[in-house]
Design a protein around this motif. Sequence first.
Motif, PDB file in Angstrom:
ATOM      1  N   LEU A 100       0.454   7.329 -11.120  1.00 51.25           N
ATOM      2  CA  LEU A 100      -0.545   6.720 -10.240  1.00 51.25           C
ATOM      3  C   LEU A 100       0.086   6.249  -8.937  1.00 51.25           C
ATOM      4  O   LEU A 100      -0.517   6.368  -7.868  1.00 51.25           O
ATOM      5  CB  LEU A 100      -1.231   5.547 -10.948  1.00 51.25           C
ATOM      6  CG  LEU A 100      -2.084   5.889 -12.173  1.00 51.25           C
ATOM      7  CD1 LEU A 100      -2.700   4.640 -12.775  1.00 51.25           C
ATOM      8  CD2 LEU A 100      -3.168   6.902 -11.815  1.00 51.25           C
ATOM      9  N   VAL A 101       1.306   5.725  -9.020  1.00 52.06           N
ATOM     10  CA  VAL A 101       2.016   5.302  -7.794  1.00 52.06           C
ATOM     11  C   VAL A 101       2.296   6.511  -6.916  1.00 52.06           C
ATOM     12  O   VAL A 101       2.081   6.476  -5.694  1.00 52.06           O
ATOM     13  CB  VAL A 101       3.336   4.571  -8.152  1.00 52.06           C
ATOM     14  CG1 VAL A 101       4.199   4.372  -6.909  1.00 52.06           C
ATOM     15  CG2 VAL A 101       3.041   3.220  -8.794  1.00 52.06           C
ATOM     16  N   PHE A 104      -0.891   7.874  -5.303  1.00 53.20           N
ATOM     17  CA  PHE A 104      -1.356   6.968  -4.253  1.00 53.20           C
ATOM     18  C   PHE A 104      -0.628   7.260  -2.944  1.00 53.20           C
ATOM     19  O   PHE A 104      -1.251   7.394  -1.883  1.00 53.20           O
ATOM     20  CB  PHE A 104      -1.151   5.512  -4.664  1.00 53.20           C
ATOM     21  CG  PHE A 104      -1.363   4.537  -3.535  1.00 53.20           C
ATOM     22  CD1 PHE A 104      -2.643   4.260  -3.063  1.00 53.20           C
ATOM     23  CD2 PHE A 104      -0.289   3.908  -2.922  1.00 53.20           C
ATOM     24  CE1 PHE A 104      -2.843   3.371  -2.009  1.00 53.20           C
ATOM     25  CE2 PHE A 104      -0.472   3.026  -1.872  1.00 53.20           C
ATOM     26  CZ  PHE A 104      -1.757   2.756  -1.421  1.00 53.20           C
ATOM     27  N   HIS A 107      -1.507  10.859  -1.428  1.00 53.41           N
ATOM     28  CA  HIS A 107      -2.817  10.882  -0.768  1.00 53.41           C
ATOM     29  C   HIS A 107      -2.840   9.976   0.466  1.00 53.41           C
ATOM     30  O   HIS A 107      -3.458  10.317   1.477  1.00 53.41           O
ATOM     31  CB  HIS A 107      -3.909  10.459  -1.748  1.00 53.41           C
ATOM     32  CG  HIS A 107      -4.180  11.476  -2.813  1.00 53.41           C
ATOM     33  ND1 HIS A 107      -4.662  12.739  -2.535  1.00 53.41           N
ATOM     34  CD2 HIS A 107      -4.038  11.434  -4.167  1.00 53.41           C
ATOM     35  CE1 HIS A 107      -4.806  13.425  -3.661  1.00 53.41           C
ATOM     36  NE2 HIS A 107      -4.428  12.652  -4.664  1.00 53.41           N
ATOM     37  N   LEU A 108      -2.170   8.831   0.389  1.00 57.11           N
ATOM     38  CA  LEU A 108      -2.103   7.910   1.530  1.00 57.11           C
ATOM     39  C   LEU A 108      -1.436   8.568   2.729  1.00 57.11           C
ATOM     40  O   LEU A 108      -1.956   8.539   3.851  1.00 57.11           O
ATOM     41  CB  LEU A 108      -1.338   6.645   1.133  1.00 57.11           C
ATOM     42  CG  LEU A 108      -1.042   5.644   2.257  1.00 57.11           C
ATOM     43  CD1 LEU A 108      -2.311   4.878   2.629  1.00 57.11           C
ATOM     44  CD2 LEU A 108       0.057   4.662   1.854  1.00 57.11           C
ATOM     45  N   ILE A 158      -7.872   5.258   0.142  1.00 58.45           N
ATOM     46  CA  ILE A 158      -7.114   5.817  -0.984  1.00 58.45           C
ATOM     47  C   ILE A 158      -6.853   4.797  -2.091  1.00 58.45           C
ATOM     48  O   ILE A 158      -6.727   5.169  -3.263  1.00 58.45           O
ATOM     49  CB  ILE A 158      -5.764   6.395  -0.476  1.00 58.45           C
ATOM     50  CG1 ILE A 158      -6.020   7.509   0.558  1.00 58.45           C
ATOM     51  CG2 ILE A 158      -4.929   6.941  -1.619  1.00 58.45           C
ATOM     52  CD1 ILE A 158      -6.858   8.668   0.051  1.00 58.45           C
ATOM     53  N   LEU A 159      -6.814   3.501  -1.755  1.00 57.62           N
ATOM     54  CA  LEU A 159      -6.472   2.473  -2.748  1.00 57.62           C
ATOM     55  C   LEU A 159      -7.334   2.505  -4.012  1.00 57.62           C
ATOM     56  O   LEU A 159      -6.813   2.279  -5.113  1.00 57.62           O
ATOM     57  CB  LEU A 159      -6.537   1.090  -2.091  1.00 57.62           C
ATOM     58  CG  LEU A 159      -5.962  -0.081  -2.913  1.00 57.62           C
ATOM     59  CD1 LEU A 159      -4.495   0.162  -3.244  1.00 57.62           C
ATOM     60  CD2 LEU A 159      -6.141  -1.397  -2.171  1.00 57.62           C
ATOM     61  N   LEU A 161      -8.389   5.005  -5.674  1.00 53.38           N
ATOM     62  CA  LEU A 161      -8.096   6.150  -6.540  1.00 53.38           C
ATOM     63  C   LEU A 161      -7.290   5.782  -7.787  1.00 53.38           C
ATOM     64  O   LEU A 161      -7.693   6.120  -8.905  1.00 53.38           O
ATOM     65  CB  LEU A 161      -7.395   7.263  -5.748  1.00 53.38           C
ATOM     66  CG  LEU A 161      -8.233   7.999  -4.704  1.00 53.38           C
ATOM     67  CD1 LEU A 161      -7.399   9.075  -4.030  1.00 53.38           C
ATOM     68  CD2 LEU A 161      -9.477   8.617  -5.333  1.00 53.38           C
ATOM     69  N   PRO A 162      -6.124   5.113  -7.648  1.00 57.63           N
ATOM     70  CA  PRO A 162      -5.376   4.784  -8.874  1.00 57.63           C
ATOM     71  C   PRO A 162      -6.134   3.848  -9.808  1.00 57.63           C
ATOM     72  O   PRO A 162      -5.997   3.942 -11.036  1.00 57.63           O
ATOM     73  CB  PRO A 162      -4.088   4.126  -8.348  1.00 57.63           C
ATOM     74  CG  PRO A 162      -4.344   3.791  -6.932  1.00 57.63           C
ATOM     75  CD  PRO A 162      -5.367   4.743  -6.436  1.00 57.63           C
ATOM     76  N   HIS A 183      -4.760  13.230  -7.586  1.00 59.66           N
ATOM     77  CA  HIS A 183      -5.966  12.658  -8.199  1.00 59.66           C
ATOM     78  C   HIS A 183      -6.739  13.673  -9.031  1.00 59.66           C
ATOM     79  O   HIS A 183      -7.114  13.405 -10.179  1.00 59.66           O
ATOM     80  CB  HIS A 183      -6.859  12.072  -7.099  1.00 59.66           C
ATOM     81  CG  HIS A 183      -8.183  11.603  -7.594  1.00 59.66           C
ATOM     82  ND1 HIS A 183      -9.362  12.289  -7.336  1.00 59.66           N
ATOM     83  CD2 HIS A 183      -8.535  10.533  -8.356  1.00 59.66           C
ATOM     84  CE1 HIS A 183     -10.363  11.656  -7.905  1.00 59.66           C
ATOM     85  NE2 HIS A 183      -9.897  10.585  -8.516  1.00 59.66           N
TER      86      HIS A 183
END
Length: 310
Positions: A100-101, A104, A107-108, A158-159, A161-162, A183
Amino acid sequence: MSDVNDTIFKSVIFLLTGLPSHGDAHVWISIPFCFMYIISIVGNSLILFIVKKDPSLHEPMYIFLSMLAITDLGILIATMPTILGTYLFNSREISLDACLVQLFFIHLLHCTESSLLLLMAFDRFIAIHNPLKYASILTLPRIGKMGLVCVLRAMVIILPLPFLLKRFRYCRANVLSHSYCVHREVMKMACSDITVNIIYGLFTKLLTMGLDMLLIFLSYVMILKTVLSIASYEECLKALNTCISHLCALLLFYTPDISLTVLQYFGKSSSPLLQILLGYISLLLAPLMNPIVYSMKSKHLRARIIRMFI
């Protein structure tokens, strides 16, 4: 029994794969990846070093290029451990939290790069439409604020998403088709209803890259309108020539990503191998080629690089 299930779901492990291979082929596949990473890191670092050290390059275009180089380096750092780990050391396992990190940041940074390409289109429009006020409009503090807005915008979008992925329970094989986490791949591993994630994923694409591409297109419409009003043919070509590097950067970034998105949403019968290759290209081609394209097209940057090695 419930406590046991909760423990199982919280300690989810994904298996990274990537390009299909047998035996020692993974090691051979890692060689071009290693070369790509080395060239990309050296190229982007070189641009940052030269722009920082040479006061004559402290102009808006080169400041934006430095921001682009920082973003590209971020993408390389975010993807390198798992991609090289998978092919060089056959290290395929990744925990849910680590996954997930990584997704993130991928995508960021991807979203941030799209925004920076929009700012660079705006930079070219100001330079051609109003060259006398170019430096007074795009001051260093203003450029810094614009860059910060790009990062904050990407972070806000984006935040979620995780967090949307964290709420799921994962009980499938958990074998990802890439050697990094994104994702769309992770959500397909969930046992729950992923409708919200599908809608939000499409929303992020439209709100970031879709909107950015529309605004870039409008910027170039205005650039063409300005250029066509120039009486001198030589001046017209000169003005257009300043946009070539940026146009190449746009093609390198958007073409693979659009192709991959179209295949994912509409090409259900397309080859999985093609999607894997496009995934790598969409992530790694721009960081590799951007320093090369801008170094070749910018005589000032090219001269500084040549001077460093002679």
